[in-house]
Design a protein around this motif. Structure first.
Motif, PDB file in Angstrom:
ATOM      1  N   MET A  49      68.538 105.525  19.462  1.00  0.00           N
ATOM      2  CA  MET A  49      68.603 104.157  18.936  1.00  0.00           C
ATOM      3  C   MET A  49      67.227 103.753  18.423  1.00  0.00           C
ATOM      4  SD  MET A  49      70.712 102.306  22.024  1.00  0.00           S
ATOM      5  CE  MET A  49      70.650 100.712  21.235  1.00  0.00           C
ATOM      6  N   SER A  50      67.209 102.791  17.538  1.00  0.00           N
ATOM      7  CA  SER A  50      65.923 102.209  17.163  1.00  0.00           C
ATOM      8  C   SER A  50      65.777 100.884  17.893  1.00  0.00           C
ATOM      9  CB  SER A  50      65.852 101.998  15.649  1.00  0.00           C
ATOM     10  OG  SER A  50      66.877 101.136  15.226  1.00  0.00           O
ATOM     11  N   LEU A  51      64.544 100.477  18.105  1.00  0.00           N
ATOM     12  CA  LEU A  51      64.316  99.175  18.736  1.00  0.00           C
ATOM     13  C   LEU A  51      64.522  98.070  17.713  1.00  0.00           C
ATOM     14  CD1 LEU A  51      61.122  99.655  20.936  1.00  0.00           C
ATOM     15  CD2 LEU A  51      63.376  98.948  21.712  1.00  0.00           C
ATOM     16  N   PRO A  52      65.216  97.018  18.088  1.00  0.00           N
ATOM     17  CA  PRO A  52      65.362  95.886  17.175  1.00  0.00           C
ATOM     18  C   PRO A  52      64.045  95.123  17.064  1.00  0.00           C
ATOM     19  CG  PRO A  52      66.442  95.433  19.268  1.00  0.00           C
ATOM     20  CD  PRO A  52      65.962  96.848  19.321  1.00  0.00           C
ATOM     21  N   VAL A  53      63.926  94.331  16.031  1.00  0.00           N
ATOM     22  CA  VAL A  53      62.699  93.554  15.789  1.00  0.00           C
ATOM     23  C   VAL A  53      62.347  92.693  16.997  1.00  0.00           C
ATOM     24  CG1 VAL A  53      61.655  91.761  14.347  1.00  0.00           C
ATOM     25  CG2 VAL A  53      62.954  93.612  13.285  1.00  0.00           C
ATOM     26  N   PHE A  54      63.348  92.061  17.622  1.00  0.00           N
ATOM     27  CA  PHE A  54      63.007  91.187  18.745  1.00  0.00           C
ATOM     28  C   PHE A  54      62.297  91.948  19.862  1.00  0.00           C
ATOM     29  CE2 PHE A  54      67.364  92.366  20.013  1.00  0.00           C
ATOM     30  CZ  PHE A  54      67.207  92.660  21.358  1.00  0.00           C
ATOM     31  N   ALA A  55      62.668  93.193  20.101  1.00  0.00           N
ATOM     32  CA  ALA A  55      62.023  93.983  21.143  1.00  0.00           C
ATOM     33  C   ALA A  55      60.606  94.395  20.742  1.00  0.00           C
ATOM     34  CB  ALA A  55      62.860  95.212  21.475  1.00  0.00           C
ATOM     35  N   THR A  56      60.431  94.804  19.488  1.00  0.00           N
ATOM     36  CA  THR A  56      59.087  95.206  19.064  1.00  0.00           C
ATOM     37  C   THR A  56      58.154  94.005  18.995  1.00  0.00           C
ATOM     38  OG1 THR A  56      59.668  95.112  16.714  1.00  0.00           O
ATOM     39  CG2 THR A  56      59.865  97.251  17.811  1.00  0.00           C
ATOM     40  N   GLU A  57      58.678  92.841  18.616  1.00  0.00           N
ATOM     41  CA  GLU A  57      57.838  91.638  18.565  1.00  0.00           C
ATOM     42  C   GLU A  57      57.447  91.165  19.960  1.00  0.00           C
ATOM     43  OE1 GLU A  57      56.309  90.067  15.922  1.00  0.00           O
ATOM     44  OE2 GLU A  57      56.970  91.921  14.948  1.00  0.00           O
ATOM     45  N   LEU A  58      58.391  91.199  20.886  1.00  0.00           N
ATOM     46  CA  LEU A  58      58.051  90.850  22.264  1.00  0.00           C
ATOM     47  C   LEU A  58      57.012  91.830  22.816  1.00  0.00           C
ATOM     48  CD1 LEU A  58      61.572  89.960  23.665  1.00  0.00           C
ATOM     49  CD2 LEU A  58      59.669  88.376  23.305  1.00  0.00           C
ATOM     50  N   ALA A  59      57.201  93.101  22.533  1.00  0.00           N
ATOM     51  CA  ALA A  59      56.243  94.110  22.993  1.00  0.00           C
ATOM     52  C   ALA A  59      54.869  93.898  22.353  1.00  0.00           C
ATOM     53  CB  ALA A  59      56.761  95.512  22.687  1.00  0.00           C
ATOM     54  N   ARG A  60      54.844  93.570  21.083  1.00  0.00           N
ATOM     55  CA  ARG A  60      53.564  93.327  20.404  1.00  0.00           C
ATOM     56  C   ARG A  60      52.808  92.183  21.088  1.00  0.00           C
ATOM     57  NH1 ARG A  60      53.241  95.178  15.632  1.00  0.00           N
ATOM     58  NH2 ARG A  60      55.351  94.587  15.001  1.00  0.00           N
ATOM     59  N   ASP A  61      53.568  91.183  21.559  1.00  0.00           N
ATOM     60  CA  ASP A  61      52.947  90.043  22.223  1.00  0.00           C
ATOM     61  C   ASP A  61      52.550  90.340  23.665  1.00  0.00           C
ATOM     62  OD1 ASP A  61      52.121  87.292  22.440  1.00  0.00           O
ATOM     63  OD2 ASP A  61      53.970  86.898  23.547  1.00  0.00           O
ATOM     64  N   ARG A  62      53.348  91.116  24.392  1.00  0.00           N
ATOM     65  CA  ARG A  62      53.145  91.241  25.832  1.00  0.00           C
ATOM     66  C   ARG A  62      52.575  92.573  26.299  1.00  0.00           C
ATOM     67  NH1 ARG A  62      55.147  87.415  29.081  1.00  0.00           N
ATOM     68  NH2 ARG A  62      53.286  88.097  30.143  1.00  0.00           N
ATOM     69  N   ILE A  63      52.747  93.635  25.515  1.00  0.00           N
ATOM     70  CA  ILE A  63      52.291  94.966  25.932  1.00  0.00           C
ATOM     71  C   ILE A  63      50.868  95.195  25.438  1.00  0.00           C
ATOM     72  CG2 ILE A  63      52.768  97.461  25.717  1.00  0.00           C
ATOM     73  CD1 ILE A  63      54.796  95.811  27.412  1.00  0.00           C
ATOM     74  N   SER A  64      50.091  95.883  26.230  1.00  0.00           N
ATOM     75  CA  SER A  64      48.720  96.220  25.862  1.00  0.00           C
ATOM     76  C   SER A  64      48.699  96.945  24.516  1.00  0.00           C
ATOM     77  CB  SER A  64      48.133  97.120  26.950  1.00  0.00           C
ATOM     78  OG  SER A  64      47.062  97.880  26.476  1.00  0.00           O
ATOM     79  N   LYS A  65      47.775  96.571  23.672  1.00  0.00           N
ATOM     80  CA  LYS A  65      47.639  97.228  22.364  1.00  0.00           C
ATOM     81  C   LYS A  65      47.490  98.741  22.541  1.00  0.00           C
ATOM     82  CE  LYS A  65      44.925  96.949  18.122  1.00  0.00           C
ATOM     83  NZ  LYS A  65      46.030  96.926  17.204  1.00  0.00           N
ATOM     84  N   ARG A  66      46.815  99.143  23.585  1.00  0.00           N
ATOM     85  CA  ARG A  66      46.598 100.559  23.883  1.00  0.00           C
ATOM     86  C   ARG A  66      47.909 101.290  24.175  1.00  0.00           C
ATOM     87  NH1 ARG A  66      45.239 102.434  28.824  1.00  0.00           N
ATOM     88  NH2 ARG A  66      45.028 100.345  29.655  1.00  0.00           N
ATOM     89  N   HIS A  67      48.922 100.562  24.665  1.00  0.00           N
ATOM     90  CA  HIS A  67      50.198 101.179  25.028  1.00  0.00           C
ATOM     91  C   HIS A  67      51.325 100.862  24.044  1.00  0.00           C
ATOM     92  CE1 HIS A  67      49.408 102.777  29.089  1.00  0.00           C
ATOM     93  NE2 HIS A  67      48.478 101.845  29.116  1.00  0.00           N
ATOM     94  N   TYR A  68      51.090  99.989  23.091  1.00  0.00           N
ATOM     95  CA  TYR A  68      52.163  99.499  22.226  1.00  0.00           C
ATOM     96  C   TYR A  68      52.947 100.640  21.543  1.00  0.00           C
ATOM     97  CZ  TYR A  68      54.610  97.122  18.476  1.00  0.00           C
ATOM     98  OH  TYR A  68      55.573  96.682  17.615  1.00  0.00           O
ATOM     99  N   THR A  69      52.270 101.555  20.882  1.00  0.00           N
ATOM    100  CA  THR A  69      52.959 102.642  20.177  1.00  0.00           C
ATOM    101  C   THR A  69      53.699 103.545  21.156  1.00  0.00           C
ATOM    102  OG1 THR A  69      51.418 102.571  18.341  1.00  0.00           O
ATOM    103  CG2 THR A  69      52.646 104.629  18.632  1.00  0.00           C
ATOM    104  N   ARG A  70      53.061 103.888  22.266  1.00  0.00           N
ATOM    105  CA  ARG A  70      53.730 104.733  23.268  1.00  0.00           C
ATOM    106  C   ARG A  70      54.981 104.051  23.817  1.00  0.00           C
ATOM    107  NH1 ARG A  70      50.747 106.244  28.084  1.00  0.00           N
ATOM    108  NH2 ARG A  70      52.453 107.694  28.341  1.00  0.00           N
ATOM    109  N   ALA A  71      54.868 102.741  24.082  1.00  0.00           N
ATOM    110  CA  ALA A  71      55.981 102.011  24.705  1.00  0.00           C
ATOM    111  C   ALA A  71      57.132 101.752  23.737  1.00  0.00           C
ATOM    112  CB  ALA A  71      55.477 100.687  25.281  1.00  0.00           C
ATOM    113  N   THR A  72      56.829 101.593  22.457  1.00  0.00           N
ATOM    114  CA  THR A  72      57.882 101.264  21.489  1.00  0.00           C
ATOM    115  C   THR A  72      58.308 102.499  20.706  1.00  0.00           C
ATOM    116  OG1 THR A  72      56.236 100.548  19.850  1.00  0.00           O
ATOM    117  CG2 THR A  72      57.193  98.845  21.268  1.00  0.00           C
ATOM    118  N   SER A  73      57.446 103.046  19.897  1.00  0.00           N
ATOM    119  CA  SER A  73      57.806 104.141  18.991  1.00  0.00           C
ATOM    120  C   SER A  73      58.050 105.470  19.693  1.00  0.00           C
ATOM    121  CB  SER A  73      56.704 104.338  17.946  1.00  0.00           C
ATOM    122  OG  SER A  73      56.572 103.160  17.182  1.00  0.00           O
ATOM    123  N   LEU A  74      57.441 105.665  20.859  1.00  0.00           N
ATOM    124  CA  LEU A  74      57.582 106.952  21.544  1.00  0.00           C
ATOM    125  C   LEU A  74      58.453 106.867  22.795  1.00  0.00           C
ATOM    126  CD1 LEU A  74      53.898 108.213  21.154  1.00  0.00           C
ATOM    127  CD2 LEU A  74      55.873 108.610  19.647  1.00  0.00           C
TER     128      LEU A  74
END
Length: 147
Positions: A49-74
């Motif tokens: 599945m792909s992550l919907p925009v709402f999930a990636t936007e929430l992650a962009r706001d709440r997840i550490s920038k250092r972990h953002y790509t690992r947590a969302t795209s990977l």
């Protein structure tokens, strides 16, 4: 609604918080997690599945920038301590203390004014919420199944 709720939201995470569970954590203000053998994360890309925009936007706001790509795209999945480092949790405590700690933290927030918090939510989170609202129909259309 939870992300913009005009009262502080405190979550106690006592077990797995994958996909929607992780999204609920990202919407909460304070997230207390139990030490233990469980996982937290957004595994969608690892299950086709792909992550919907709402999930990636929430992650962009709440997840550490250092972990953002690992947590969302990977689709990285974290144990409690790693989830705290990544930004899914704010604090990790012994399992028997999780609920008590969350209630304790909530009690310290009783002085937060509803009107003031609501106004601050709009200034701090309004742009993210607007992006989410504007993308919902398109996002949900990607996940609908035709008969």
């Amino acid at each position: 609604r939870m992300y913009l709720y005009p009262r502080p939201v405190v979550a106690a995470c006592t077990g797995h918080a994958l996909a929607a569970g992780a999204i609920l954590l990202m919407c909460s203000d304070l997230r207390i997690g139990s030490r233990g053998d469980y996982r937290i994360g957004l595994p969608e890309v690892t299950i086709g599945m792909s992550l919907p925009v709402f999930a990636t936007e929430l992650a962009r706001d709440r997840i550490s920038k250092r972990h953002y790509t690992r947590a969302t795209s990977l689709g990285a999945i974290y144990g409690p301590e790693g989830a705290c480092d990544a930004g899914f949790l704010d604090e990790v405590v012994e399992a028997r203390q999780t609920i008590e700690t969350a209630v304790e933290r909530a009690r310290t927030l009783t002085g937060v004014g509803k009107v003031q918090l609501a106004a601050t939510r709009i200034s701090a989170r309004g742009a993210v919420a607007d992006t989410i609202r504007q993308s919902l129909d398109r996002d949900l259309g990607r996940f609908s199944v035709e008969s």
